[in-house]
Design a protein around this motif. Sequence first.
Motif, PDB file in Angstrom:
ATOM      1  N   TYR A  83     -26.713 189.774  13.746  1.00 27.60           N
ATOM      2  CA  TYR A  83     -26.375 190.445  12.486  1.00 27.60           C
ATOM      3  C   TYR A  83     -27.064 191.797  12.361  1.00 27.60           C
ATOM      4  O   TYR A  83     -26.480 192.765  11.867  1.00 27.60           O
ATOM      5  CB  TYR A  83     -26.744 189.562  11.287  1.00 27.60           C
ATOM      6  CG  TYR A  83     -25.768 188.439  11.027  1.00 27.60           C
ATOM      7  CD1 TYR A  83     -24.393 188.630  11.184  1.00 27.60           C
ATOM      8  CD2 TYR A  83     -26.200 187.193  10.597  1.00 27.60           C
ATOM      9  CE1 TYR A  83     -23.492 187.607  10.933  1.00 27.60           C
ATOM     10  CE2 TYR A  83     -25.306 186.155  10.337  1.00 27.60           C
ATOM     11  CZ  TYR A  83     -23.950 186.374  10.515  1.00 27.60           C
ATOM     12  OH  TYR A  83     -23.062 185.365  10.256  1.00 27.60           O
TER      13      TYR A  83
ATOM     14  N   ALA B 203     -25.187 194.229  14.370  1.00 29.55           N
ATOM     15  CA  ALA B 203     -23.876 194.583  13.810  1.00 29.55           C
ATOM     16  C   ALA B 203     -24.002 195.333  12.488  1.00 29.55           C
ATOM     17  O   ALA B 203     -23.036 195.923  12.016  1.00 29.55           O
ATOM     18  CB  ALA B 203     -23.031 193.329  13.623  1.00 29.55           C
ATOM     19  N   GLY B 204     -25.216 195.289  11.868  1.00 35.06           N
ATOM     20  CA  GLY B 204     -25.433 196.112  10.673  1.00 35.06           C
ATOM     21  C   GLY B 204     -25.216 195.413   9.358  1.00 35.06           C
ATOM     22  O   GLY B 204     -24.881 196.056   8.351  1.00 35.06           O
ATOM     23  N   ARG B 205     -25.387 194.126   9.321  1.00 34.25           N
ATOM     24  CA  ARG B 205     -25.212 193.406   8.065  1.00 34.25           C
ATOM     25  C   ARG B 205     -26.347 193.716   7.092  1.00 34.25           C
ATOM     26  O   ARG B 205     -27.501 193.898   7.487  1.00 34.25           O
ATOM     27  CB  ARG B 205     -25.194 191.906   8.362  1.00 34.25           C
ATOM     28  CG  ARG B 205     -24.817 191.056   7.186  1.00 34.25           C
ATOM     29  CD  ARG B 205     -25.040 189.589   7.548  1.00 34.25           C
ATOM     30  NE  ARG B 205     -24.699 188.744   6.431  1.00 34.25           N
ATOM     31  CZ  ARG B 205     -23.750 187.815   6.463  1.00 34.25           C
ATOM     32  NH1 ARG B 205     -23.068 187.619   7.555  1.00 34.25           N
ATOM     33  NH2 ARG B 205     -23.496 187.094   5.404  1.00 34.25           N
TER      34      ARG B 205
ATOM     35  N   PRO C  62     -21.894 199.706   9.575  1.00 30.00           N
ATOM     36  CA  PRO C  62     -21.234 198.704  10.434  1.00 30.00           C
ATOM     37  C   PRO C  62     -19.944 199.230  11.075  1.00 30.00           C
ATOM     38  O   PRO C  62     -19.691 198.988  12.255  1.00 30.00           O
ATOM     39  CB  PRO C  62     -20.920 197.559   9.462  1.00 30.00           C
ATOM     40  CG  PRO C  62     -21.881 197.714   8.344  1.00 30.00           C
ATOM     41  CD  PRO C  62     -22.196 199.174   8.238  1.00 30.00           C
TER      42      PRO C  62
ATOM     43  N   LEU D 107     -19.031 192.198  17.249  1.00 31.59           N
ATOM     44  CA  LEU D 107     -19.692 190.904  17.047  1.00 31.59           C
ATOM     45  C   LEU D 107     -18.626 189.832  16.858  1.00 31.59           C
ATOM     46  O   LEU D 107     -17.840 189.904  15.916  1.00 31.59           O
ATOM     47  CB  LEU D 107     -20.606 190.964  15.809  1.00 31.59           C
ATOM     48  CG  LEU D 107     -21.145 189.618  15.308  1.00 31.59           C
ATOM     49  CD1 LEU D 107     -22.048 188.957  16.351  1.00 31.59           C
ATOM     50  CD2 LEU D 107     -21.921 189.795  13.991  1.00 31.59           C
ATOM     51  N   ALA D 108     -18.587 188.875  17.783  1.00 31.12           N
ATOM     52  CA  ALA D 108     -17.739 187.698  17.573  1.00 31.12           C
ATOM     53  C   ALA D 108     -18.551 186.732  16.726  1.00 31.12           C
ATOM     54  O   ALA D 108     -19.601 186.255  17.145  1.00 31.12           O
ATOM     55  CB  ALA D 108     -17.350 187.074  18.901  1.00 31.12           C
ATOM     56  N   PHE D 109     -18.061 186.489  15.497  1.00 28.83           N
ATOM     57  CA  PHE D 109     -18.851 185.743  14.516  1.00 28.83           C
ATOM     58  C   PHE D 109     -18.961 184.259  14.859  1.00 28.83           C
ATOM     59  O   PHE D 109     -18.001 183.647  15.330  1.00 28.83           O
ATOM     60  CB  PHE D 109     -18.208 185.859  13.123  1.00 28.83           C
ATOM     61  CG  PHE D 109     -18.458 187.165  12.439  1.00 28.83           C
ATOM     62  CD1 PHE D 109     -18.008 188.349  12.984  1.00 28.83           C
ATOM     63  CD2 PHE D 109     -19.148 187.216  11.230  1.00 28.83           C
ATOM     64  CE1 PHE D 109     -18.225 189.565  12.349  1.00 28.83           C
ATOM     65  CE2 PHE D 109     -19.374 188.415  10.582  1.00 28.83           C
ATOM     66  CZ  PHE D 109     -18.921 189.595  11.137  1.00 28.83           C
TER      67      PHE D 109
ATOM     68  N   PHE E 228     -18.286 192.578   4.891  1.00 32.01           N
ATOM     69  CA  PHE E 228     -18.981 192.827   6.156  1.00 32.01           C
ATOM     70  C   PHE E 228     -18.078 192.531   7.349  1.00 32.01           C
ATOM     71  O   PHE E 228     -18.056 193.277   8.328  1.00 32.01           O
ATOM     72  CB  PHE E 228     -20.271 191.993   6.241  1.00 32.01           C
ATOM     73  CG  PHE E 228     -20.963 192.131   7.568  1.00 32.01           C
ATOM     74  CD1 PHE E 228     -21.463 193.368   7.973  1.00 32.01           C
ATOM     75  CD2 PHE E 228     -21.092 191.047   8.425  1.00 32.01           C
ATOM     76  CE1 PHE E 228     -22.083 193.513   9.208  1.00 32.01           C
ATOM     77  CE2 PHE E 228     -21.704 191.190   9.666  1.00 32.01           C
ATOM     78  CZ  PHE E 228     -22.202 192.419  10.057  1.00 32.01           C
ATOM     79  N   TYR E 229     -17.312 191.463   7.247  1.00 30.23           N
ATOM     80  CA  TYR E 229     -16.410 191.096   8.349  1.00 30.23           C
ATOM     81  C   TYR E 229     -15.432 192.241   8.633  1.00 30.23           C
ATOM     82  O   TYR E 229     -15.228 192.634   9.780  1.00 30.23           O
ATOM     83  CB  TYR E 229     -15.663 189.825   7.965  1.00 30.23           C
ATOM     84  CG  TYR E 229     -14.897 189.164   9.091  1.00 30.23           C
ATOM     85  CD1 TYR E 229     -15.545 188.669  10.208  1.00 30.23           C
ATOM     86  CD2 TYR E 229     -13.513 189.022   9.016  1.00 30.23           C
ATOM     87  CE1 TYR E 229     -14.845 188.039  11.233  1.00 30.23           C
ATOM     88  CE2 TYR E 229     -12.804 188.388  10.033  1.00 30.23           C
ATOM     89  CZ  TYR E 229     -13.470 187.897  11.134  1.00 30.23           C
ATOM     90  OH  TYR E 229     -12.763 187.277  12.134  1.00 30.23           O
TER      91      TYR E 229
ATOM     92  N   ARG F  49     -15.777 195.428   7.777  1.00 24.96           N
ATOM     93  CA  ARG F  49     -16.495 196.626   8.239  1.00 24.96           C
ATOM     94  C   ARG F  49     -16.955 196.468   9.681  1.00 24.96           C
ATOM     95  O   ARG F  49     -16.946 197.428  10.455  1.00 24.96           O
ATOM     96  CB  ARG F  49     -17.683 196.918   7.320  1.00 24.96           C
ATOM     97  CG  ARG F  49     -17.252 197.301   5.912  1.00 24.96           C
ATOM     98  CD  ARG F  49     -18.441 197.585   5.031  1.00 24.96           C
ATOM     99  NE  ARG F  49     -19.092 198.833   5.404  1.00 24.96           N
ATOM    100  CZ  ARG F  49     -20.285 199.216   4.947  1.00 24.96           C
ATOM    101  NH1 ARG F  49     -20.944 198.435   4.103  1.00 24.96           N
ATOM    102  NH2 ARG F  49     -20.801 200.360   5.315  1.00 24.96           N
ATOM    103  N   ALA F  50     -17.328 195.251  10.049  1.00 22.55           N
ATOM    104  CA  ALA F  50     -17.752 195.002  11.429  1.00 22.55           C
ATOM    105  C   ALA F  50     -16.591 195.206  12.402  1.00 22.55           C
ATOM    106  O   ALA F  50     -16.799 195.315  13.599  1.00 22.55           O
ATOM    107  CB  ALA F  50     -18.322 193.592  11.566  1.00 22.55           C
ATOM    108  N   ARG F  51     -15.365 195.244  11.856  1.00 16.62           N
ATOM    109  CA  ARG F  51     -14.205 195.503  12.713  1.00 16.62           C
ATOM    110  C   ARG F  51     -13.770 196.958  12.635  1.00 16.62           C
ATOM    111  O   ARG F  51     -12.667 197.309  13.050  1.00 16.62           O
ATOM    112  CB  ARG F  51     -13.049 194.580  12.308  1.00 16.62           C
ATOM    113  CG  ARG F  51     -13.328 193.111  12.565  1.00 16.62           C
ATOM    114  CD  ARG F  51     -13.476 192.793  14.050  1.00 16.62           C
ATOM    115  NE  ARG F  51     -13.825 191.400  14.290  1.00 16.62           N
ATOM    116  CZ  ARG F  51     -15.064 190.991  14.590  1.00 16.62           C
ATOM    117  NH1 ARG F  51     -16.065 191.860  14.696  1.00 16.62           N
ATOM    118  NH2 ARG F  51     -15.307 189.715  14.796  1.00 16.62           N
ATOM    119  N   GLY F  52     -14.581 197.802  12.010  1.00 21.66           N
ATOM    120  CA  GLY F  52     -14.304 199.233  12.030  1.00 21.66           C
ATOM    121  C   GLY F  52     -13.660 199.785  10.772  1.00 21.66           C
ATOM    122  O   GLY F  52     -13.392 200.975  10.668  1.00 21.66           O
TER     123      GLY F  52
END
Lengths: 250, 449
Positions: A45, A48-50, A72, A82-84, B401-402, B404-407
Motif C-alpha cells: 500500500y 501504491a500511495g494509499r 497514486p 498493485l494487484a490488490f 484509491f482503487y 486512482r491506483a489504476r491511473g
Amino acid sequence: MIEIKNLHATVDGKEILKGIDLTINPGEVHAIMGPNGSGKSTLSYVLAGRDGYEITEGSVSFFGKDLLEMEPEERAAAGLFLAFQYPVEIPGVANTTFLKSALNAIRKQRGEPELDAMQFLKLVREKTKALSMTDEMLKRAVNVGFSGGEKKRNETLQMAVLQPKFAILDETDSGLDIDALKIVAEGVNALRSPERSMLVITHYQRLLDYIVPDHVHVLAFGKIQRSGGKELALELEKNGYAEFGVNEAA
Amino acid sequence: MATTTLTKAPRGYDPAAATPFLEQLDRVKGGLPGAGLSWLDGLRDQGRARFAELGLPTVKNESWRYTNLRALDKLAFQPASVADARFDVLPTVRADGATGPRLVFVDGRFRAELSSTAGLPAGVELLNLADALARKPDLLAEHLGRIAAPDDQPLVALNTAFLADGPVLHVPRGVTVEETIELVFVSVGSEAQPTAFHPRGLIVAEADSRAVIVEHHVGLGSCTTLSNGVTEVFVGAGASVHHYKVQREHTESFHLSHTAAKVAGKGIYDNFILTIGAKLSRNEVTSVLDGEEGDTHVSGAYMVRGGQHVDTTTFIDHAKPCCTSREVYKGVIDDQARAVFQGKIIVRPNAQKTDGYQQNRALLLSDTAEIDAKPELEIYADDVKCSHGATVGELDDDQLFYLRARGIDKAAARGLLIGAFLSEALEEIAEESVRDAFQSYVADWQNAR
C-alpha cells in the motif's frame, strides 16, 4: 528500476515498517514471504500511495524519481501496478468503463493518444480470452458478484491491459483454488519480460511453484530478515517462520 | 363563498405572507381564462379564501420544518406578463431531433407557436387549459381540484386561486400513446421585478390507456422567478402513466411543485423527478392507490451544490388492498447545499397484502453539505410487506484509491463514483430515451464543476 532504502512507515502512530531495503532490477521477479502482520500489505500500500500511512524515514526511487512524492494515479502512469489482495467492488461502474477509463487516463498522462471504443474493445477481447474470462464479466459492475477467483483474474486482466513496468502482486493466491491459481499464474507469467519486474507478496510457498521468483526475501517484524534464491521459499515451507522468532500457532 | 366552513389558520402558517399575492390576484382576476364559469370561479375563490387564511407555511409547520419560504416574502413577486423570449433549441428527450407532441409554456403561459400535437392518436387531447375550457369543460369540471384540494395545502390553494394556464392531457379508454409527450416549462421572468406563475396541469388517462410524459423545467437568463405548479393525474383502471420530470432552472429561481396522482385498480403511476437547478425547490408527490392491485413508483435523483436547497416530500397512500409501491431516491449534495427528504407511506386498515418499498440514499461531498431525512411509515393493516431504508454517506475511500491506483485522477475517480451512485436511481426510469437524456443532464452537471 525500484530502489527502496531504509523505509519506515507508521499507521496510527504504530511503526509497521522498520527499515526496508530492497532493490529490484528490470526483468527480475522478487518474492516477499512473511507471516501475518509482518508488514507485507503495508509495504504494498505504501508503494501504491494509499492514504493513512506516514513515512517517517527512508526513500523509494522509481526510475530515478521520488515515488513517495507522487499521487497514486501518477505512480500508475509511471508504470507501477498493485494487484490488490482484496479487489474493491464498485457498484454502478461497468468493468469495461473502468478498464477504458484507466487505460486512457494512463495513456493521457504519458502523452499517448487515447484509444477509441473500437480499438479498446479489440484489445480487451484479446486479453480476456487469454484469461478465460467472458464478455459478460466485462459488462458487470467492477468486481460486484465476482467469485474470489474471478476477482483475481480481473486484477490480472487489468495488469494485462495496462502493461505496467513494475507489478506488485499482493497475496494473489489468497482465496484461490488450484485451478484458479494456475489460470492467474499463467496470466502473470505471460506478462514476464526483460523490461518488466514483479514483486510477489505471499504467505505460502504454493504460489511460487507457479510464479517462480529470482529472489526470495523473508519479511518479519517490519524488516527483511533474510534474502536468498528460490530455494529459500522451499526451506520456509518446510520449517515455517519459527527461526525468525515468529510463533504462527499463536 | 364557503369560507366559513374552513378552520382558522393553525400553527405553522404566516397569513400575512398572503397579502402581496392576494393584491396581485385581485388585479389580474377578471382577465383569467374561464372567468364567469361558476364552478371555476368557485374553485378559484375556494383557493383564494384558503390561502388568505393560511398564507405561507413556516418552519413551525411539521411538513415544512426543513424548508424555509421566508425568502419569498421579501421578493414581492408580480404576476408574469407575456415574456417575449426567443429560443434556439427547446429541450427534448427525443434522439431523432424531430418535434413530437409537446406543449410549451413560458412563464406559465401557453405558447401555441412552439407547441405541436404531431403524432398523437385520434381521440387524444393535448391542450392548454384555456383551450380545454372551451373544448373539454366537462373533463375539467370533473377533475380539477379533486385530488390536489386547496384545503390541505397552502401552495395548492395559492395555485388554485391563480389557476389560469397549464397542460391538459386526456387519453381515452384503451388508447396507447406511442410518442413521448413533452411538456416544456421555461422560466424567463423580468428584469423589473421578481415574477411568479402558477401552472396547473391535468392528466387524465382513462381505463387501459397508456402514456409517457416528460416535463422539462428550464430557465432563460437569470431573473428571479417563482414557479408554483400543481399537476393532478388520474390513472384509470388498468391504465399506465409514466410521468418523468427534470428541473434544470438557474439558481435564481424558486421552484415549488405539487403532483397528486390517484390510481384506480390495476393502474400504474410511475413518477420520476430529476432535480438539478433552482435556488430553492420543493417537489411534493402524492400517489393514492385507490383500487386493488394498483402500482406506483415514486422515485428520483437530485444533485445540488453552492447554496442550493432541494426538498423532496412524498406521500404514498395505500388505500386499497394488494397494491405495490416502490420509491428510490438518490441525492448528491456538495458545498453548503442542503437537501430534505420526507417520505411518508400510509397503509390503511383494509389495505391488506400491501407491498411497499422505500429507499433514500444521500451522498455528501463536503463537510458543510446537509441532508435532513424523515421517513415515516404508518401501517394500520396486519398482512403487509413494507420496508424502508435511509443512508447518508461519503465517497468510499477504498473505491477512490482503487480507481486512482489504476491511473484515474482524483477528480475523474470522484466523477465515476458519483455517476455510479446516481445511476442506481436513474435505472428506475423504464423508458430508455428518457433515461439516456436524464443521464446526459447528470453528466452535464458533473462537468459543470
